[in-house]
Enzyme design. Structure first.
Site, PDB file in Angstrom:
ATOM      1  CG  ASN A   1      -2.712 -86.172 -62.045  1.00  0.00           C
ATOM      2  OD1 ASN A   1      -3.018 -85.371 -61.157  1.00  0.00           O
ATOM      3  ND2 ASN A   1      -3.333 -86.226 -63.208  1.00  0.00           N
TER       4      ASN A   1
ATOM      5  CG  PHE B   1      -6.484 -78.079 -57.990  1.00  0.00           C
ATOM      6  CD1 PHE B   1      -6.317 -78.731 -59.200  1.00  0.00           C
ATOM      7  CD2 PHE B   1      -7.763 -77.622 -57.658  1.00  0.00           C
ATOM      8  CE1 PHE B   1      -7.400 -78.940 -60.067  1.00  0.00           C
ATOM      9  CE2 PHE B   1      -8.842 -77.823 -58.513  1.00  0.00           C
ATOM     10  CZ  PHE B   1      -8.659 -78.487 -59.714  1.00  0.00           C
TER      11      PHE B   1
ATOM     12  CB  SER C   1      -9.481 -81.781 -60.930  1.00  0.00           C
ATOM     13  OG  SER C   1      -8.611 -82.564 -60.130  1.00  0.00           O
TER      14      SER C   1
ATOM     15  CG  ASN D   1      -6.577 -85.947 -58.645  1.00  0.00           C
ATOM     16  OD1 ASN D   1      -6.916 -87.100 -58.394  1.00  0.00           O
ATOM     17  ND2 ASN D   1      -5.987 -85.607 -59.764  1.00  0.00           N
ATOM     18  CB  THR D   2     -10.213 -80.866 -55.497  1.00  0.00           C
ATOM     19  OG1 THR D   2      -8.919 -80.387 -55.872  1.00  0.00           O
ATOM     20  CG2 THR D   2     -10.776 -79.981 -54.389  1.00  0.00           C
TER      21      THR D   2
ATOM     22  CE  LYS E   1      -8.933 -80.249 -68.629  1.00  0.00           C
ATOM     23  NZ  LYS E   1      -7.494 -80.003 -68.523  1.00  0.00           N
TER      24      LYS E   1
ATOM     25  CG  ASN F   1      -9.585 -82.739 -65.973  1.00  0.00           C
ATOM     26  OD1 ASN F   1      -8.501 -83.308 -65.803  1.00  0.00           O
ATOM     27  ND2 ASN F   1      -9.915 -81.630 -65.353  1.00  0.00           N
TER      28      ASN F   1
HETATM   29  C1  LIG Z   1       0.143 -84.695 -63.983  1.00  0.00           C
HETATM   30  C2  LIG Z   1      -1.088 -84.051 -64.510  1.00  0.00           C
HETATM   31  C3  LIG Z   1      -1.595 -82.922 -63.896  1.00  0.00           C
HETATM   32  C4  LIG Z   1      -2.755 -82.307 -64.396  1.00  0.00           C
HETATM   33  N1  LIG Z   1      -3.222 -81.186 -63.780  1.00  0.00           N
HETATM   34  C5  LIG Z   1      -4.319 -80.565 -64.277  1.00  0.00           C
HETATM   35  C6  LIG Z   1      -4.792 -79.366 -63.695  1.00  0.00           C
HETATM   36  O1  LIG Z   1      -4.215 -78.835 -62.735  1.00  0.00           O
HETATM   37  N2  LIG Z   1      -5.916 -78.810 -64.216  1.00  0.00           N
HETATM   38  C7  LIG Z   1      -6.576 -79.343 -65.286  1.00  0.00           C
HETATM   39  O2  LIG Z   1      -7.570 -78.776 -65.740  1.00  0.00           O
HETATM   40  N3  LIG Z   1      -6.128 -80.477 -65.882  1.00  0.00           N
HETATM   41  C8  LIG Z   1      -5.026 -81.087 -65.409  1.00  0.00           C
HETATM   42  N4  LIG Z   1      -4.576 -82.236 -66.001  1.00  0.00           N
HETATM   43  C9  LIG Z   1      -5.340 -82.812 -67.131  1.00  0.00           C
HETATM   44  C10 LIG Z   1      -4.789 -82.412 -68.506  1.00  0.00           C
HETATM   45  O3  LIG Z   1      -4.855 -81.018 -68.670  1.00  0.00           O
HETATM   46  C11 LIG Z   1      -5.559 -83.115 -69.648  1.00  0.00           C
HETATM   47  O4  LIG Z   1      -6.889 -82.631 -69.648  1.00  0.00           O
HETATM   48  C12 LIG Z   1      -5.583 -84.623 -69.523  1.00  0.00           C
HETATM   49  O5  LIG Z   1      -4.363 -85.109 -68.998  1.00  0.00           O
HETATM   50  C13 LIG Z   1      -5.863 -85.322 -70.847  1.00  0.00           C
HETATM   51  O6  LIG Z   1      -4.873 -85.029 -71.796  1.00  0.00           O
HETATM   52  P1  LIG Z   1      -3.606 -86.011 -72.078  1.00  0.00           P
HETATM   53  O7  LIG Z   1      -4.140 -87.397 -72.271  1.00  0.00           O
HETATM   54  O8  LIG Z   1      -2.939 -85.430 -73.300  1.00  0.00           O
HETATM   55  O9  LIG Z   1      -2.724 -85.925 -70.886  1.00  0.00           O
HETATM   56  C14 LIG Z   1      -3.412 -82.855 -65.525  1.00  0.00           C
HETATM   57  C15 LIG Z   1      -2.889 -83.992 -66.147  1.00  0.00           C
HETATM   58  C16 LIG Z   1      -1.739 -84.586 -65.679  1.00  0.00           C
HETATM   59  C17 LIG Z   1      -1.204 -85.815 -66.377  1.00  0.00           C
END
Ligand SMILES: Cc1cc2nc3c(=O)[nH]c(=O)nc-3n(C[C@H](O)[C@H](O)[C@H](O)COP(=O)(O)O)c2cc1C
Length: 347
Positions: free
Chosen positions: A116, A120, A181, A183-184, A219, A248
């Site tokens: 992804n 934000f 993140s 993505n910013t 985080k 993350n």
């Molecule tokens: C589509 C998507 C959007 C996410 N958006 C955020 C976010 O806005 N802020 C954040 O701290 N982590 C975000 N994450 C990261 C998740 O909170 C998590 O830390 C990461 O995906 C690892 O866990 P997982 O393997 O169970 O997905 C996002 C993950 C995904 C897949």
């Protein structure tokens, strides 16, 4: 039912469209008479042995929904019915922003992963705060994950985090500062020692001045070196953090089954799910060992089964969170993990 019927239908749709469809339908369905009890019966699992007290907060169970799923805090009551002990809303920024242009969310089914670059997208901290003030379920612990707006330069980033903190301080139970993140643009530079100390000190100063300060967590990315992780532990101590969220998404692409050309064509973004599991656990284990177990860790990254969750707990996580596993395995996973924790884990 989820894996044989719902998931194949959803996986036919564009990933972001499927996300919105689930959201809208879950919200509508939960309003039907008897639906709450039905969802609770199917997915919730309560047991005193699952309760955890971590950084002074009482969690009904150690399984949470990671940030990014319910960015705008619209679904917390419904998610409580699905068995989560806590939900981390956000990342929210002070001002609403649209995020990156679509497509920005992709499935890598061969790897049971997501990629992804949402960036934000959110309604802003004030909108999330209004919704949280109206929520019904008060057992569910709420984390507030805060970030900065894309157009705020890093030199002024701290003010954005302070603004997010102030907006949510009355309605969340703990805070997570998100500087990890991918993505910013430039955000992860805030993980460097000096800007990070400055940022955390500013948020913490506001926090500690409150009658009841909230636990403040950071985080972190899975892509940090051991030396950078050592810095994080030092900073955590210096700024009196209550804990860390590890991890993350990753910018790494090594070891994927999906064709490398296809992955490259998808472009930039953070990878989550199964390929992240081992590295996230390694980071948790390292931080736990180096801190002598003194700093609570919320473990996330590639939890797709009860064993994956137990692995994170055994590595030193006090609580776990999932996102991608919830998409691939369905809501039953939360109950399965809680059962396993009660039976064989650190219950
Ligand atoms: C589509 C998507 C959007 C996410 N958006 C955020 C976010 O806005 N802020 C954040 O701290 N982590 C975000 N994450 C990261 C998740 O909170 C998590 O830390 C990461 O995906 C690892 O866990 P997982 O393997 O169970 O997905 C996002 C993950 C995904 C897949």
């Amino acid at each position: 039912m989820y894996k044989s019927v719902v998931k194949p239908l959803l996986f036919h749709l564009d990933a972001e469209r499927a996300h919105h469809l689930v959201f809208d339908n879950l919200r509508r369905a939960a309003r039907l008479p008897g639906a709450g009890a039905l969802l609770r019966g199917l997915y919730d699992y309560q047991h005193p042995g699952l309760e955890r007290t971590v950084f002074g907060l009482k969690f009904p169970n150690p399984v949470g929904l990671a940030a990014g799923f319910d960015k705008n805090a619209v679904l917390t009551d419904e998610l409580a019915l699905m068995g989560f002990g806590f939900v981390e809303i956000g990342t929210v920024t002070p001002r609403p922003q649209p995020g990156n242009p679509a497509p920005r969310l992709f499935r890598l089914p061969q790897d049971e992963a997501l990629l992804n670059r949402m960036g934000f997208n959110n309604d802003g901290a004030a909108a999330a705060a209004r919704r949280l003030a109206r929520r019904q379920n008060r057992r569910l612990v709420i984390g507030g994950n805060i970030g900065k707006n894309k157009d705020t330069p890093n030199a002024h980033a701290a003010a954005d985090y302070v603004a997010g903190f102030e907006a949510l301080a009355e309605v969340v139970d703990y805070f997570v500062v998100n500087v990890s993140s991918p993505n910013t643009p430039g955000l992860r530079e805030l993980q460097e020692k000096k800007p990070l100390i400055d940022l955390l000190q500013q948020v913490q100063a506001r926090n500690l001045a409150r009658p009841v300060p909230r636990p403040l967590l950071l985080k972190i990315a899975p892509d940090l070196t051991d030396a950078q992780l050592d810095d994080i532990l030092e900073i955590a101590q210096e700024t009196q953090l209550s804990g860390l969220v590890a991890t993350n998404t990753t910018v790494a692409r090594a070891g994927l089954r999906t064709d490398a050309g296809h992955v490259a064509a998808l472009g930039a973004g953070g990878l989550s799910g199964r390929p992240l599991r081992a590295r996230a656990t390694e980071v948790i284990r390292y931080l736990h060992r180096k801190s002598g177990g003194g700093l609570p860790i919320i473990g996330a990254g590639g939890i797709h089964s009860p064993d994956d969750a137990l692995e994170k707990l055994a590595a030193g996580a006090a609580l776990v969170q999932l996102y991608t596993g919830f998409i691939y395995e369905g809501p039953g996973l939360v109950k399965q993990i809680n059962r396993a924790v009660l039976k064989g884990g650190k219950a």
